[in-house]
Every structure is written in C-alpha cells, then in structure tokens.
Design an enzyme around this catalytic site. Structure first.
Site, PDB file in Angstrom:
ATOM      1  N   LYS A  54     -28.924 125.978 -89.152  1.00 35.50           N
ATOM      2  CA  LYS A  54     -29.177 126.847 -87.993  1.00 35.50           C
ATOM      3  C   LYS A  54     -29.675 126.022 -86.804  1.00 35.50           C
ATOM      4  O   LYS A  54     -29.201 126.195 -85.674  1.00 35.50           O
ATOM      5  CB  LYS A  54     -30.198 127.932 -88.355  1.00 35.50           C
ATOM      6  CG  LYS A  54     -29.607 128.998 -89.278  1.00 35.50           C
ATOM      7  CD  LYS A  54     -30.664 129.844 -89.973  1.00 35.50           C
ATOM      8  CE  LYS A  54     -30.013 130.776 -90.985  1.00 35.50           C
ATOM      9  NZ  LYS A  54     -30.962 131.491 -91.831  1.00 35.50           N
ATOM     10  N   GLN A  98     -37.356 132.391 -92.337  1.00 37.34           N
ATOM     11  CA  GLN A  98     -36.422 132.240 -93.461  1.00 37.34           C
ATOM     12  C   GLN A  98     -36.958 133.001 -94.680  1.00 37.34           C
ATOM     13  O   GLN A  98     -38.098 132.801 -95.099  1.00 37.34           O
ATOM     14  CB  GLN A  98     -36.243 130.745 -93.774  1.00 37.34           C
ATOM     15  CG  GLN A  98     -35.178 130.450 -94.812  1.00 37.34           C
ATOM     16  CD  GLN A  98     -33.769 130.849 -94.367  1.00 37.34           C
ATOM     17  OE1 GLN A  98     -33.382 130.658 -93.227  1.00 37.34           O
ATOM     18  NE2 GLN A  98     -33.012 131.431 -95.284  1.00 37.34           N
ATOM     19  N   ASP A 121     -32.709 138.210 -86.327  1.00 32.15           N
ATOM     20  CA  ASP A 121     -32.130 138.575 -87.633  1.00 32.15           C
ATOM     21  C   ASP A 121     -31.873 140.079 -87.710  1.00 32.15           C
ATOM     22  O   ASP A 121     -31.206 140.542 -88.636  1.00 32.15           O
ATOM     23  CB  ASP A 121     -33.087 138.172 -88.765  1.00 32.15           C
ATOM     24  CG  ASP A 121     -32.643 136.887 -89.452  1.00 32.15           C
ATOM     25  OD1 ASP A 121     -31.455 136.537 -89.336  1.00 32.15           O
ATOM     26  OD2 ASP A 121     -33.490 136.247 -90.098  1.00 32.15           O
TER      27      ASP A 121
END
Ligand SMILES: NC(=O)c1ccc[n+]([C@@H]2O[C@H](COP(=O)([O-])OP(=O)(O)OC[C@H]3O[C@@H](n4cnc5c(N)ncnc54)[C@H](OP(=O)(O)O)[C@@H]3O)[C@@H](O)[C@H]2O)c1
Length: 299
Positions: A54, A98, A121
């Site tokens: 990422k 994460q 997200d």
C-alpha cells in the site's frame, strides 16, 4: 463450448492507478498532496506485506505515505491517541489501520475513532450507514470498502448496466459480502446474500446472473453450480501447498470447472486482488479532494 471471458483485474487496477496518479498531479497544481497514514500493530508477516504494498503504490502515484509501526503490546489507549493525532493532521487524508488487530484491542473502538472523512477503508459505522442508505444510482461520495468497490468496478466494466440482474453474494462479512451486496443493490440488481446456513446453495447459485463468492474455502463453488453465461467474481484468496514445495493461491471457485460455463470469470490471482490497493488510493485521492473543497470525481 466457449470459454468465459477472464476479467483482468491486474490490467484494470493499473489503469485505475494511472487515473489516480493523474488526479494527484492535478491536485498538486493547487499545492496539495494526498497523504495516507498506515498503522500496523504487532508483527504479522501477511499484514507487513499488505502495508508495504500500500505504501509503495501510494508513493508511485505521487502521494505522501506515513508508516506507523506500533510494537506488540501497544494498548488500545495508545492506538486511539495516535488516531486522534492523525485525525487533526491536515497533511493526512486517509488513515488505514491494518486488520486484524491483536487482542485485547477492540477493533470496533478503533474503527469508530477514525474521522469518517479519513476512513479510506470505509469501515466507520457512518460510512457503513451511508452505503446502506445510498439511493439507487446515486453517487458514492463517501469512502466505500476497497475490495467491494473493486468488485463493482470490474462488473460494471464487463457488463455495463447491471440493472435487473439476479445477483448472489456468497459470504456476509462486513469486509466483503455485505458491502458488495449494497453496491449491487445500488446498481439495481436483485440481490440475495448467502452464508453458511443457506439451504441448497448450489440450486440458488444456478439462478444467479452474477455470483460474487467471498467465503475463504478453496474451490468451494463448483462448475455445475454456475448458470451458463453468468458473471462469476471470485474474491477468495486461499493458499495451498504446491508441487514444488512452495504454495500457490487459489480462489473460492473451482476455476477449471467454471471456465467453460461462466460468461465472465475473475482469475485468482490477478482478478479482484489487485483492485483492493488501487481502490484504497482512489479513496485517498477522493478524501484529499474533499479536504481541498473539491467535489468527488469519478476518475
Ligand atoms: N481479494 C481481496 O483483496 C480480498 C479482500 C478481502 C478478503 N478476501 C478473501 O475473501 C474471502 C472471504 O473473506 P472475508 O473476510 O469475507 O471472510 P469471513 O469474514 O471469514 O467471512 C466468510 C463468509 O463466508 C461464509 N461461509 C463460510 N462457509 C460457507 C459455506 N460453506 N457456505 C456458504 N457460506 C459460507 C460465512 O458465513 P457465516 O457468516 O454464516 O459464518 C461468512 O459470511 C477470503 O478468502 C479472503 O482471503 C480477498
């Protein structure tokens, strides 16, 4: 019999990344640079790989990335304090924590703490609610979970209008199944969500013009479950031992069986997988545009 057309997620993701890079360059002319903060708590080899890819792609697209590695044993209070700092930092437009988080950190507290306008997200309850209440065809001017967004982009690219099609989503996780179902509903599909308690899944699947499979069981959906000509999107990522002693990735769909039956099919790897990171950076660009007072742009 004709073979299914393979949906090349790798190629689509590269094109999306190019469009995002162009959007970043346009924003640079106003003196602004999108910033993505990633937070990884503890040591998890798979998560390390995801976070690295990422931040690498963010840099390739001209974004700033801020990598926060917190040691095993970091408390929830410490993690929430970092999120508070990032929430008010004007150089940060996207915050990615994460998952999974090590115990005893409560993931729901962490997701709730992220500014919904930096929640790239799309997991904050406000963004979940926005997706759950979006009108059919209305713009997605808020962060949408990345893998589901990638699935919907691939389907729209392959099929054009999805209106009126019977769509079956197998899997009801907050990460994949539920948001995919919401996106298909927004695209005017007639949506069924299946899960581990669904009865006669094979028969249900044979009625689906579109099947999105996200369960995490290798080769679970068999060729004779698929309606001839259906679009089959395989979200599953399963690692199996390979002959050479290494491992190989397979999806949730029995690929060789599905190939002669489906009309469109995503391979694993190279289908949905590459879309996730590209959509994350797409969301980050959109949030940087929002912070600059610019409207969402369908790049
Ligand atoms: N390509 C990507 O970038 C990407 C991103 C995220 C996830 N994935 C992959 O997608 C897969 C699913 O991920 P996830 O996070 O959604 O998994 P998850 O949270 O474990 O959810 C799995 C879902 O599958 C359902 N299920 C399990 N066994 C089933 C069965 N026998 N019949 C019907 N449904 C069944 C479960 O039903 P219940 O709710 O009834 O338990 C659950 O809703 C995994 O392989 C994951 O690695 C890929």
């Amino acid at each position: 019999m004709a073979e299914a057309k393979l949906l090349d997620g790798k190629a689509y993701a590269l094109r999306l990344r190019e469009r995002v890079a162009k959007g970043v360059a346009e924003l640079a002319s106003t003196g602004r640079k999108p910033g993505l903060a990633t937070i990884l708590v503890g040591v998890d080899p798979a998560s390390e790989v995801y976070v690295k890819s990422k931040t690498r792609v963010a840099a390739e697209l001209g974004m700033a990335s801020f990598d926060h590695r917190l040691p095993v044993g970091t408390s929830e209070t410490e993690l929430l304090a970092l999120i508070d700092t990032l929430n008010i930092d004007p150089s940060i437009h996207g915050i990615l924590v994460q998952l999974p988080l090590p115990k005893p950190i409560d993931t729901s507290h962490v997701l709730l703490a992220i500014d919904p306008n930096k929640d790239v997200d799309g997991f904050h309850p406000i963004n979940v609610g926005r997706l759950g209440s979006v009108a059919p065809g209305a713009p997605l001017d808020f962060p949408v979970p990345c893998t589901p967004l990638g699935v919907s982009m691939l389907l729209a690219d392959a099929l054009g209008s999805l209106s009126g099609r019977n769509a079956l989503v197998i899997g009801r996780s907050n990460l994949v199944g539920r948001p995919v179902a919401q996106l298909l509903l927004r695209a005017d599909c007639t949506v069924t969500i299946a899960h581990s308690r669904t009865r006669d899944l094979a028969a249900l699947c044979r009625t689906a013009d579109i099947a999105v499979v996200a369960i995490g069981k290798p080769g679970f959906v068999r060729g004779d479950w698929i309606k001839p000509g259906a679009a089959v999107i395989d979200v599953g990522i399963n690692r199996l031992p390979a002959d050479d002693g290494k491992t190989r990735l397979v999806g949730d769909v029995a690929f060789a069986e599905a190939l002669p039956v489906a009309g469109h099919l995503t391979p694993v790897p190279g289908g949905v997988g590459p879309m996730t990171v590209a959509c994350l950076l797409y969301n980050t660009l959109q949030e940087a545009r929002r912070a600059a007072g610019l409207p969402f742009a369908a790049v």
